[in-house]
Design an enzyme around this catalytic site. Structure first.
Site, PDB file in Angstrom:
ATOM      1  N   SER A  62      -2.128   3.744  -4.029  1.00  0.00           N
ATOM      2  CA  SER A  62      -1.722   4.072  -2.646  1.00  0.00           C
ATOM      3  C   SER A  62      -0.576   4.444  -3.032  1.00  0.00           C
ATOM      4  CB  SER A  62      -1.529   2.215  -3.296  1.00  0.00           C
ATOM      5  OG  SER A  62       0.270   1.744  -3.250  1.00  0.00           O
ATOM      6  N   TYR A 100       2.158  -4.200  -9.771  1.00  0.00           N
ATOM      7  CA  TYR A 100       0.931  -3.131  -8.553  1.00  0.00           C
ATOM      8  C   TYR A 100       1.443  -1.751  -9.341  1.00  0.00           C
ATOM      9  CZ  TYR A 100      -0.231  -2.251  -3.526  1.00  0.00           C
ATOM     10  OH  TYR A 100      -1.178  -1.547  -3.086  1.00  0.00           O
ATOM     11  N   ALA A 129       2.102  -0.265 -11.805  1.00  0.00           N
ATOM     12  CA  ALA A 129       1.391   0.307 -12.949  1.00  0.00           C
ATOM     13  C   ALA A 129       0.128   0.701 -12.356  1.00  0.00           C
ATOM     14  CB  ALA A 129       1.661  -0.934 -13.685  1.00  0.00           C
TER      15      ALA A 129
HETATM   16  N1  LIG Z   1      -2.560  -2.576   3.148  1.00  0.00           N
HETATM   17  C1  LIG Z   1      -1.259  -1.532   2.960  1.00  0.00           C
HETATM   18  O1  LIG Z   1      -0.331  -1.320   2.896  1.00  0.00           O
HETATM   19  C2  LIG Z   1      -2.294  -0.763   1.887  1.00  0.00           C
HETATM   20  C3  LIG Z   1      -3.623  -0.606   0.614  1.00  0.00           C
HETATM   21  N2  LIG Z   1      -3.399  -0.094   0.175  1.00  0.00           N
HETATM   22  C4  LIG Z   1      -4.978  -0.447  -0.987  1.00  0.00           C
HETATM   23  O2  LIG Z   1      -5.973  -1.023   0.106  1.00  0.00           O
HETATM   24  C5  LIG Z   1      -6.860  -1.802  -0.904  1.00  0.00           C
HETATM   25  C6  LIG Z   1      -7.334  -2.531   0.684  1.00  0.00           C
HETATM   26  O3  LIG Z   1      -6.132  -3.257   0.842  1.00  0.00           O
HETATM   27  P1  LIG Z   1      -5.955  -3.900   2.155  1.00  0.00           P
HETATM   28  O4  LIG Z   1      -7.204  -3.699   3.155  1.00  0.00           O
HETATM   29  O5  LIG Z   1      -4.585  -3.120   2.986  1.00  0.00           O
HETATM   30  O6  LIG Z   1      -6.180  -5.509   2.082  1.00  0.00           O
HETATM   31  P2  LIG Z   1      -6.873  -6.971   1.754  1.00  0.00           P
HETATM   32  O7  LIG Z   1      -6.282  -7.537   1.348  1.00  0.00           O
HETATM   33  O8  LIG Z   1      -7.177  -7.354   3.667  1.00  0.00           O
HETATM   34  O9  LIG Z   1      -8.316  -6.144   1.399  1.00  0.00           O
HETATM   35  C7  LIG Z   1      -8.990  -6.762   0.145  1.00  0.00           C
HETATM   36  C8  LIG Z   1      -9.575  -7.105  -0.148  1.00  0.00           C
HETATM   37  O10 LIG Z   1      -9.969  -7.250  -1.705  1.00  0.00           O
HETATM   38  C9  LIG Z   1     -10.246  -8.586  -1.818  1.00  0.00           C
HETATM   39  N3  LIG Z   1     -10.513  -8.697  -3.471  1.00  0.00           N
HETATM   40  C10 LIG Z   1      -9.309  -9.152  -3.739  1.00  0.00           C
HETATM   41  N4  LIG Z   1      -9.451  -9.257  -5.228  1.00  0.00           N
HETATM   42  C11 LIG Z   1     -10.898  -9.446  -5.238  1.00  0.00           C
HETATM   43  C12 LIG Z   1     -11.918  -9.582  -6.623  1.00  0.00           C
HETATM   44  N5  LIG Z   1     -11.740 -10.675  -7.645  1.00  0.00           N
HETATM   45  N6  LIG Z   1     -13.555  -9.172  -5.991  1.00  0.00           N
HETATM   46  C13 LIG Z   1     -13.909  -8.295  -5.014  1.00  0.00           C
HETATM   47  N7  LIG Z   1     -13.080  -8.314  -4.525  1.00  0.00           N
HETATM   48  C14 LIG Z   1     -11.766  -8.654  -3.834  1.00  0.00           C
HETATM   49  C15 LIG Z   1      -9.935  -9.812  -1.180  1.00  0.00           C
HETATM   50  O11 LIG Z   1     -10.646 -10.560  -0.819  1.00  0.00           O
HETATM   51  C16 LIG Z   1      -9.981  -8.759   0.129  1.00  0.00           C
HETATM   52  O12 LIG Z   1     -10.653  -9.125   0.591  1.00  0.00           O
HETATM   53  C17 LIG Z   1      -6.345  -2.697  -1.978  1.00  0.00           C
HETATM   54  O13 LIG Z   1      -6.638  -1.910  -2.895  1.00  0.00           O
HETATM   55  C18 LIG Z   1      -4.507  -2.204  -1.137  1.00  0.00           C
HETATM   56  O14 LIG Z   1      -4.124  -2.224  -2.439  1.00  0.00           O
HETATM   57  C19 LIG Z   1      -3.361   0.988  -0.710  1.00  0.00           C
HETATM   58  C20 LIG Z   1      -1.962   1.512   0.160  1.00  0.00           C
HETATM   59  C21 LIG Z   1      -1.274   0.322   1.164  1.00  0.00           C
HETATM   60  C1  LIG Z   2       3.798  -4.730   1.611  1.00  0.00           C
HETATM   61  C2  LIG Z   2       1.608  -4.518   1.467  1.00  0.00           C
HETATM   62  C3  LIG Z   2       1.251  -4.392   0.780  1.00  0.00           C
HETATM   63  C4  LIG Z   2       1.900  -2.991  -0.189  1.00  0.00           C
HETATM   64  C5  LIG Z   2       0.813  -1.627  -0.290  1.00  0.00           C
HETATM   65  C6  LIG Z   2       1.073  -0.527  -0.694  1.00  0.00           C
HETATM   66  O1  LIG Z   2       0.515   0.224  -1.312  1.00  0.00           O
HETATM   67  C7  LIG Z   2       2.243  -0.335   0.082  1.00  0.00           C
HETATM   68  C8  LIG Z   2       2.814   1.254  -0.460  1.00  0.00           C
HETATM   69  C9  LIG Z   2       3.590   0.563  -1.088  1.00  0.00           C
HETATM   70  C10 LIG Z   2       5.241   1.151  -1.501  1.00  0.00           C
HETATM   71  C11 LIG Z   2       5.104   2.864  -0.891  1.00  0.00           C
HETATM   72  C12 LIG Z   2       5.864   3.663  -1.249  1.00  0.00           C
HETATM   73  C13 LIG Z   2       6.234   4.499  -0.604  1.00  0.00           C
HETATM   74  C14 LIG Z   2       7.034   5.887  -0.918  1.00  0.00           C
HETATM   75  C15 LIG Z   2       8.207   6.798  -0.213  1.00  0.00           C
HETATM   76  O2  LIG Z   2       8.616   7.360  -1.022  1.00  0.00           O
HETATM   77  C16 LIG Z   2       6.735   7.936  -0.397  1.00  0.00           C
HETATM   78  O3  LIG Z   2       6.575   8.452   1.268  1.00  0.00           O
HETATM   79  C17 LIG Z   2       6.240   8.299  -1.465  1.00  0.00           C
HETATM   80  C18 LIG Z   2       4.759   8.940  -1.540  1.00  0.00           C
HETATM   81  C19 LIG Z   2       4.621   9.453  -3.194  1.00  0.00           C
HETATM   82  C20 LIG Z   2       4.052  11.214  -3.394  1.00  0.00           C
HETATM   83  O4  LIG Z   2       4.619  11.375  -2.375  1.00  0.00           O
HETATM   84  O5  LIG Z   2       4.523  11.744  -4.213  1.00  0.00           O
END
Ligand SMILES: NC(=O)C1=CN([C@@H]2O[C@H](COP(=O)(O)OP(=O)(O)OC[C@H]3O[C@@H](n4cnc5c(N)ncnc54)[C@H](O)[C@@H]3O)[C@@H](O)[C@H]2O)C=CC1
Ligand SMILES: CCCCCC(=O)CC\C=C/C=C/C=C/[C@@H](O)[C@@H](O)CCCC(=O)O
Length: 520
Positions: free
Chosen positions: A391, A404, A406
């Site tokens: 992320s 998160y 970390a």
């Molecule tokens: N949506 C956002 O804003 C962002 C998401 N991410 C990352 O993208 C990835 C996908 O997230 P999203 O699609 O947004 O969320 P999501 O919640 O739709 O997908 C995450 C999936 O991981 C599964 N999961 C959770 N624990 C598990 C386990 N122990 N074993 C197997 N599956 C498990 C969940 O059941 C879920 O289907 C995550 O790693 C998230 O941290 C990164 C940046 C931004």
């Molecule tokens: C809210 C749903 C779960 C959040 C899941 C995420 O991982 C979203 C991202 C969380 C925090 C984002 C921080 C963004 C900071 C901005 O300043 C960014 O533009 C900095 C980018 C860092 C870099 O380019 O070095």
């Protein structure tokens, strides 16, 4: 015929022949065309003369340039095409190698003959003339060493059969020049779409062998060849090179900028052609998730797109080694080979530090280790790519979700470190990391944007305000925008160790620059 006369005559002959219809785009199959030209060149006194005479440096240079230009013209390649690609796609030997081949054949004929006068002469030459750089024997000794072939002495003592010698020379030349050109093109960014495993001197690339001899097919081959060698000019290139004077819009659909991704995957005007071509490609996908209800819903959608037999779902908990390994075992059993692993499972649960670290951090590490084992060429796989989903919170501090953050920082550091393993090359493995900013998915739940809702578990009102502020400042990606970054990570095959961010403001960006080779 004197040597300069021969040189000039051959150049003229070749030029006339090309103009008179031997050229591939005039409808003659390119392979046949090249073979005819080689025959023509070799049947003249050209090589006869060259195998003995010492050519001046400028003659050599002009012959190399002339030969390369011929090969380029055959393949309708522009002058900027990487030299290695010119030779490797046609599987053609350099002019130097062609001459070496004849030199070595001539050597065989004299050392294996049973005429004692000739053999005495050879012995005398070997004693008297080996220091003379201009002598045939001195030159041919250098050629033998260059290709790791037996010395003149051992050839004389134990001459192999003529057929065996011809075969050894052919193999040695092909091996040497394949290695030479593969090394030459290794760092060429224009050639990212060229599959190195299909390139070998002595065999023609499928871009030419898969065509019929019709003029339109040969012309299509030329376009494909330019796409493969990174020399096709898209509208976006023309826009850039003209300093913005020319439009970058695709002329077919008129709605988006034309670049390679648009042309191959997105342009709606090419949908029918794409459908026909892609129907033969199999997308084999194994989904896994701890949530089998959602997993099975996604499976249904995928089955409609890719066909029932090409997709599967396995319930799994990425924090449990056996459960996770079971996914790899089942997928391998059904599909045979695995080549892409995406470690995507993640959650945001600031009130549960252990679970967050177990899923987001340990789960990704476990998945990467399993992928290394199941994909690795050294353990029976065919190599492949691992994409770990971190992320932007893995690159910057966020005060209200330190756990998160970390967990996501750890993925970036871990992926960059495993990508530096010197064994990756032999194993055929590469490791990349995708860092999206806020993206419109299930995780990005309504509660983040709806002021009326309670803050999510583990968050105070104050922290929720901070989150909303950050979301407003950074914007929210669509899933398609993140997918575009993801596809780029998969397709660009020289990006081992890449960390890519996808943000609303800046789109796709690589962080940390190009990964450095192992620094310790
Ligand atoms: N949506 C956002 O804003 C962002 C998401 N991410 C990352 O993208 C990835 C996908 O997230 P999203 O699609 O947004 O969320 P999501 O919640 O739709 O997908 C995450 C999936 O991981 C599964 N999961 C959770 N624990 C598990 C386990 N122990 N074993 C197997 N599956 C498990 C969940 O059941 C879920 O289907 C995550 O790693 C998230 O941290 C990164 C940046 C931004
Ligand atoms: C809210 C749903 C779960 C959040 C899941 C995420 O991982 C979203 C991202 C969380 C925090 C984002 C921080 C963004 C900071 C901005 O300043 C960014 O533009 C900095 C980018 C860092 C870099 O380019 O070095």
């Amino acid at each position: 015929m004197c040597k300069s006369h021969t040189h000039h005559t051959v150049q003229l002959l070749v030029s006339y022949t090309q103009e008179s219809g031997l050229h591939g785009t005039n409808g003659l199959n390119l392979q046949t065309s090249y073979k005819n030209l080689s025959e023509l060149r070799h049947s003249t006194a050209f090589c006869m003369a060259w195998r003995f005479y010492h050519l001046t440096r400028s003659k050599w240079t002009s012959s190399h340039a002339f030969h390369k230009k011929n090969l380029r013209n055959f393949q309708s390649m522009p002058a900027r095409t990487a030299t290695g690609a010119v030779y490797l796609i046609l599987g053609a030997l350099t002019i130097e190698a062609e001459i070496h081949k004849r030199q070595l054949s001539f050597l065989y004929n004299i050392v294996s003959c049973d005429n004692s006068t000739i053999l005495d002469l050879v012995d005398r030459q070997l004693i008297m003339n080996m220091d003379n750089q201009q002598s045939f024997f001195c030159k041919v000794a250098g050629t033998l060493a260059m290709y790791d072939l037996p010395s003149i002495d051992s050839l004389k003592q134990q001459p192999p059969s003529k057929l065996k010698w011809k075969l050894s020379v052919k193999m040695a030349l092909q091996k040497y020049w394949t290695k030479f050109f593969l090394e030459e093109i290794e760092s060429k960014t224009t050639l990212v779409h060229l599959d190195r495993t299909l390139l070998k001197i002595g065999s023609v690339h499928p871009v030419w062998t898969s065509l019929s001899s019709t003029i339109s097919d040969v012309k299509k081959g030329a376009v494909k060849n330019r796409l493969l060698t990174g020399t096709y000019l898209f509208e976006s290139n023309k826009h850039k090179f003209s300093g913005g004077k020319e439009s970058s819009l695709c002329r077919l659909c008129g709605t988006s900028n034309e670049d390679i991704t648009h042309f191959l995957l997105l342009c709606p005007a090419l949908h029918q052609q794409r459908k026909a071509l892609f129907s033969n490609l199999k997308a084999l996908v194994c989904l896994c998730d701890i949530d089998s209800e959602e997993g099975l819903k996604t499976l249904k959608r995928f089955q409609t797109t890719f066909g029932n037999e090409n997709v599967m779902f396995v319930k799994c908990d990425v924090t449990d080694h056996d459960s996770f390994e079971n996914v790899f075992k089942q997928a391998k059993r059904k599909f045979g080979v695995l080549d892409i692993v995406v470690n995507n499972a993640g959650l945001l649960a600031e009130d549960n530090m252990r679970k967050t670290m177990m899923v987001n951090s340990i789960g990704v590490i476990e998945g990467t280790q399993l992928a290394t084992h199941y994909l690795n060429k050294e353990s029976g796989g065919q190599g492949g790519v691992v994409v770990n989903i971190s992320s932007t919170a893995g690159l910057t501090p966020v005060f209200y979700m330190p756990i998160y953050v970390a967990s996501k920082y750890s993925i970036v550091g871990y992926t960059r470190s495993v990508s530096q393993n010197p064994a990756n090359k032999e194993r055929g493995m590469r490791y990349t990391c995708l860092c999206p900013a806020f993206t419109d998915t299930t995780m990005f739940d309504k509660k983040w944007s709806d002021e009326g809702e309670e803050p999510p578990p583990g968050f105070s009102e104050e922290e929720k305000k901070g989150a909303l502020h950050l979301i407003e400042a950074t914007g929210v990606n669509t899933v398609e925008e993140v997918v575009k970054g993801f596809m780029t990570l998969l397709e660009v095959d020289d990006n081992n160790g890449a960390v890519m961010t996808v943000t609303k403001k800046h789109g796709i960006q690589y962080r940390h620059g190009k990964p450095l080779s192992h620094k310790l």
